[in-house]
Design a protein around this motif. Structure first.
Motif, PDB file in Angstrom:
ATOM      1  N   ARG A   1       0.802  -1.181   0.038  1.00 49.11           N
ATOM      2  CA  ARG A   1      -0.074  -0.117   0.158  1.00 49.11           C
ATOM      3  C   ARG A   1       0.847   1.336  -0.081  1.00 49.11           C
ATOM      4  NH1 ARG A   1      -3.596  -2.629   4.312  1.00 49.11           N
ATOM      5  NH2 ARG A   1      -4.971  -3.986   3.072  1.00 49.11           N
ATOM      6  N   ILE A   2       1.843   1.422   0.872  1.00 48.93           N
ATOM      7  CA  ILE A   2       2.778   2.362   0.962  1.00 48.93           C
ATOM      8  C   ILE A   2       3.432   2.642  -0.528  1.00 48.93           C
ATOM      9  CG2 ILE A   2       4.920   3.155   1.737  1.00 48.93           C
ATOM     10  CD1 ILE A   2       4.316   1.700   4.483  1.00 48.93           C
ATOM     11  N   ASN A   3       3.939   1.627  -1.001  1.00 47.77           N
ATOM     12  CA  ASN A   3       4.392   1.790  -2.562  1.00 47.77           C
ATOM     13  C   ASN A   3       3.604   2.011  -3.591  1.00 47.77           C
ATOM     14  OD1 ASN A   3       6.809   1.314  -4.162  1.00 47.77           O
ATOM     15  ND2 ASN A   3       5.909  -0.582  -5.075  1.00 47.77           N
ATOM     16  N   GLU A   4       2.446   1.672  -3.540  1.00 53.01           N
ATOM     17  CA  GLU A   4       1.261   2.243  -4.310  1.00 53.01           C
ATOM     18  C   GLU A   4       1.063   3.670  -4.207  1.00 53.01           C
ATOM     19  OE1 GLU A   4      -0.290   0.640  -6.959  1.00 53.01           O
ATOM     20  OE2 GLU A   4       1.326  -0.866  -6.391  1.00 53.01           O
ATOM     21  N   GLU A   5       1.119   4.215  -2.908  1.00 53.79           N
ATOM     22  CA  GLU A   5       0.855   5.674  -2.490  1.00 53.79           C
ATOM     23  C   GLU A   5       2.188   6.271  -3.172  1.00 53.79           C
ATOM     24  OE1 GLU A   5      -1.677   8.514  -1.773  1.00 53.79           O
ATOM     25  OE2 GLU A   5      -2.057   6.168  -1.134  1.00 53.79           O
ATOM     26  N   ILE A   6       3.233   5.717  -3.111  1.00 51.67           N
ATOM     27  CA  ILE A   6       4.466   6.428  -3.519  1.00 51.67           C
ATOM     28  C   ILE A   6       4.252   6.611  -4.975  1.00 51.67           C
ATOM     29  CG2 ILE A   6       6.954   6.153  -3.927  1.00 51.67           C
ATOM     30  CD1 ILE A   6       7.076   5.327  -1.110  1.00 51.67           C
ATOM     31  N   LYS A   7       3.990   5.456  -5.803  1.00 50.25           N
ATOM     32  CA  LYS A   7       3.595   5.763  -7.081  1.00 50.25           C
ATOM     33  C   LYS A   7       2.809   6.870  -7.612  1.00 50.25           C
ATOM     34  CE  LYS A   7       4.459   1.027  -8.348  1.00 50.25           C
ATOM     35  NZ  LYS A   7       3.791  -0.384  -8.712  1.00 50.25           N
ATOM     36  N   ALA A   8       1.638   6.959  -6.928  1.00 48.87           N
ATOM     37  CA  ALA A   8       0.692   8.050  -7.033  1.00 48.87           C
ATOM     38  C   ALA A   8       1.192   9.425  -7.008  1.00 48.87           C
ATOM     39  CB  ALA A   8      -0.550   7.797  -6.188  1.00 48.87           C
TER      40      ALA A   8
ATOM     41  N   ASP B   1      12.808  17.316  -7.572  1.00 46.47           N
ATOM     42  CA  ASP B   1      13.199  16.873  -6.571  1.00 46.47           C
ATOM     43  C   ASP B   1      12.182  15.921  -5.879  1.00 46.47           C
ATOM     44  OD1 ASP B   1      15.125  18.530  -6.612  1.00 46.47           O
ATOM     45  OD2 ASP B   1      14.488  20.222  -5.515  1.00 46.47           O
ATOM     46  N   LEU B   2      10.918  16.231  -6.019  1.00 40.43           N
ATOM     47  CA  LEU B   2       9.946  15.109  -5.425  1.00 40.43           C
ATOM     48  C   LEU B   2      10.056  13.843  -5.751  1.00 40.43           C
ATOM     49  CD1 LEU B   2       7.625  14.897  -3.198  1.00 40.43           C
ATOM     50  CD2 LEU B   2       6.272  15.754  -5.182  1.00 40.43           C
ATOM     51  N   ARG B   3      10.385  13.867  -7.134  1.00 39.60           N
ATOM     52  CA  ARG B   3      10.258  12.606  -7.854  1.00 39.60           C
ATOM     53  C   ARG B   3      11.694  11.860  -7.407  1.00 39.60           C
ATOM     54  NH1 ARG B   3       9.013  15.303 -13.316  1.00 39.60           N
ATOM     55  NH2 ARG B   3      11.251  14.372 -13.830  1.00 39.60           N
ATOM     56  N   THR B   4      12.837  12.394  -7.526  1.00 35.45           N
ATOM     57  CA  THR B   4      14.083  11.745  -6.894  1.00 35.45           C
ATOM     58  C   THR B   4      13.661  11.604  -5.317  1.00 35.45           C
ATOM     59  OG1 THR B   4      15.137  13.428  -8.193  1.00 35.45           O
ATOM     60  CG2 THR B   4      16.429  12.290  -6.430  1.00 35.45           C
ATOM     61  N   CYS B   5      13.153  12.174  -4.470  1.00 37.32           N
ATOM     62  CA  CYS B   5      12.725  11.777  -3.092  1.00 37.32           C
ATOM     63  C   CYS B   5      12.077  10.640  -3.256  1.00 37.32           C
ATOM     64  CB  CYS B   5      12.119  12.857  -2.339  1.00 37.32           C
ATOM     65  SG  CYS B   5      11.799  12.498  -0.684  1.00 37.32           S
ATOM     66  N   MET B   6      10.840  10.478  -3.940  1.00 35.50           N
ATOM     67  CA  MET B   6      10.104   9.236  -4.131  1.00 35.50           C
ATOM     68  C   MET B   6      10.581   7.905  -4.658  1.00 35.50           C
ATOM     69  SD  MET B   6       6.980  10.060  -2.800  1.00 35.50           S
ATOM     70  CE  MET B   6       7.875  11.177  -1.722  1.00 35.50           C
TER      71      MET B   6
ATOM     72  N   LEU C   1      12.564   6.569  -1.648  1.00 41.57           N
ATOM     73  CA  LEU C   1      11.413   5.986  -0.758  1.00 41.57           C
ATOM     74  C   LEU C   1      11.178   4.514  -1.524  1.00 41.57           C
ATOM     75  CD1 LEU C   1       8.911   8.717   0.153  1.00 41.57           C
ATOM     76  CD2 LEU C   1      10.321   7.475   1.612  1.00 41.57           C
ATOM     77  N   SER C   2      10.899   4.574  -2.752  1.00 40.49           N
ATOM     78  CA  SER C   2      10.788   3.533  -3.462  1.00 40.49           C
ATOM     79  C   SER C   2      11.870   2.281  -3.101  1.00 40.49           C
ATOM     80  CB  SER C   2      10.533   3.635  -4.951  1.00 40.49           C
ATOM     81  OG  SER C   2      10.142   2.487  -5.760  1.00 40.49           O
ATOM     82  N   GLY C   3      13.142   2.728  -3.264  1.00 40.13           N
ATOM     83  CA  GLY C   3      14.427   1.926  -3.156  1.00 40.13           C
ATOM     84  C   GLY C   3      13.978   0.965  -1.684  1.00 40.13           C
ATOM     85  N   LEU C   4      13.884   1.972  -0.711  1.00 41.32           N
ATOM     86  CA  LEU C   4      13.586   1.545   0.748  1.00 41.32           C
ATOM     87  C   LEU C   4      12.581   0.887   0.726  1.00 41.32           C
ATOM     88  CD1 LEU C   4      14.321   4.906   2.776  1.00 41.32           C
ATOM     89  CD2 LEU C   4      15.652   2.828   2.913  1.00 41.32           C
ATOM     90  N   ILE C   5      11.651   1.023  -0.069  1.00 34.45           N
ATOM     91  CA  ILE C   5      10.366   0.030   0.052  1.00 34.45           C
ATOM     92  C   ILE C   5      10.766  -1.296  -0.670  1.00 34.45           C
ATOM     93  CG2 ILE C   5       7.975  -0.526  -1.086  1.00 34.45           C
ATOM     94  CD1 ILE C   5       7.569   1.480   1.302  1.00 34.45           C
ATOM     95  N   HIS C   6      11.446  -1.362  -1.357  1.00 30.04           N
ATOM     96  CA  HIS C   6      11.929  -2.808  -1.966  1.00 30.04           C
ATOM     97  C   HIS C   6      12.710  -3.442  -1.046  1.00 30.04           C
ATOM     98  CE1 HIS C   6       9.907  -2.217  -5.935  1.00 30.04           C
ATOM     99  NE2 HIS C   6      10.458  -0.911  -6.041  1.00 30.04           N
TER     100      HIS C   6
END
Length: 191
Positions: free
Chosen positions: A10-17, A59-64, A67-72
């Protein structure tokens, strides 16, 4: 642990959004820059803020992405912990059914490894939470930029209406991102 896996998804889906919305801000900012150029000197401030919002979106896309890397990494670690739990359960059953000392040693090794994996997962949770806090601070900056663009839009003379509409859309989108990140920060995964 399996509920943690669902929470991570769910967190990953929100990050993608949020990444999708950040891309939308970038396109809007480019259009706003062109609109400010057409408005001329009356909208110079709006143009500068639009460019800053474009940089914010990047910057936000880079930050996300971080986050996506941490999620994986969290998904991998939760998977390992789930595997450990299954192996420990099986080893305990085997140890209870036999007197073979090597099974007891294998159980102890697996329990130690599980402790290490649990510690890594806890560390990843903390890293993810800090990264979410950093993303939230970045979005707060985006909110300030969007509100400043609303103020600058008022000085756009004949283009003031169009500039106000664009800046209102910026503000709404940044607020949407803020709400998404707040929901992520309250995720049960961090409790």
């Amino acid at each position: 642990m399996s509920t943690d896996l669902l929470r991570i998804v769910r967190i990953n889906e929100e990050i993608k959004a949020v990444v999708g919305v950040a891309f939308k801000i970038n396109i809007m900012a480019l259009n706003a820059i062109f609109l400010a150029k057409r408005a001329g000197t009356a909208a110079l401030g709006f143009g500068v803020l639009s460019n800053e919002l474009r940089v914010f979106s990047q910057d936000l896309r880079t930050c996300m992405g971080g986050l996506s890397g941490l999620i994986h990494r969290c998904v991998n670690e939760v998977s390992v912990v789930l595997q450990d739990v299954r192996h420990i359960r099986l080893l305990r059953e085997a140890v209870a059914g036999t007197s073979r000392p090597e099974l007891g040693l294998a159980l102890k090794r697996r329990e130690l490894a599980n402790g290490e994996h649990q510690a890594r997962l806890a560390s990843l949770r903390r890293q993810l939470q800090r990264a979410l806090d950093d993303a939230f601070q970045l979005v707060e900056l985006g909110g300030v930029l969007a509100k400043s663009a609303k103020i600058e839009a008022a000085y756009g003379q004949g283009f003031a209406g169009a500039l106000a509409q664009v800046s209102g859309e910026f503000d709404g989108i940044v607020e949407e991102i803020r709400n998404s990140l707040q929901a992520l920060q309250r995720s049960e995964f961090f409790k």
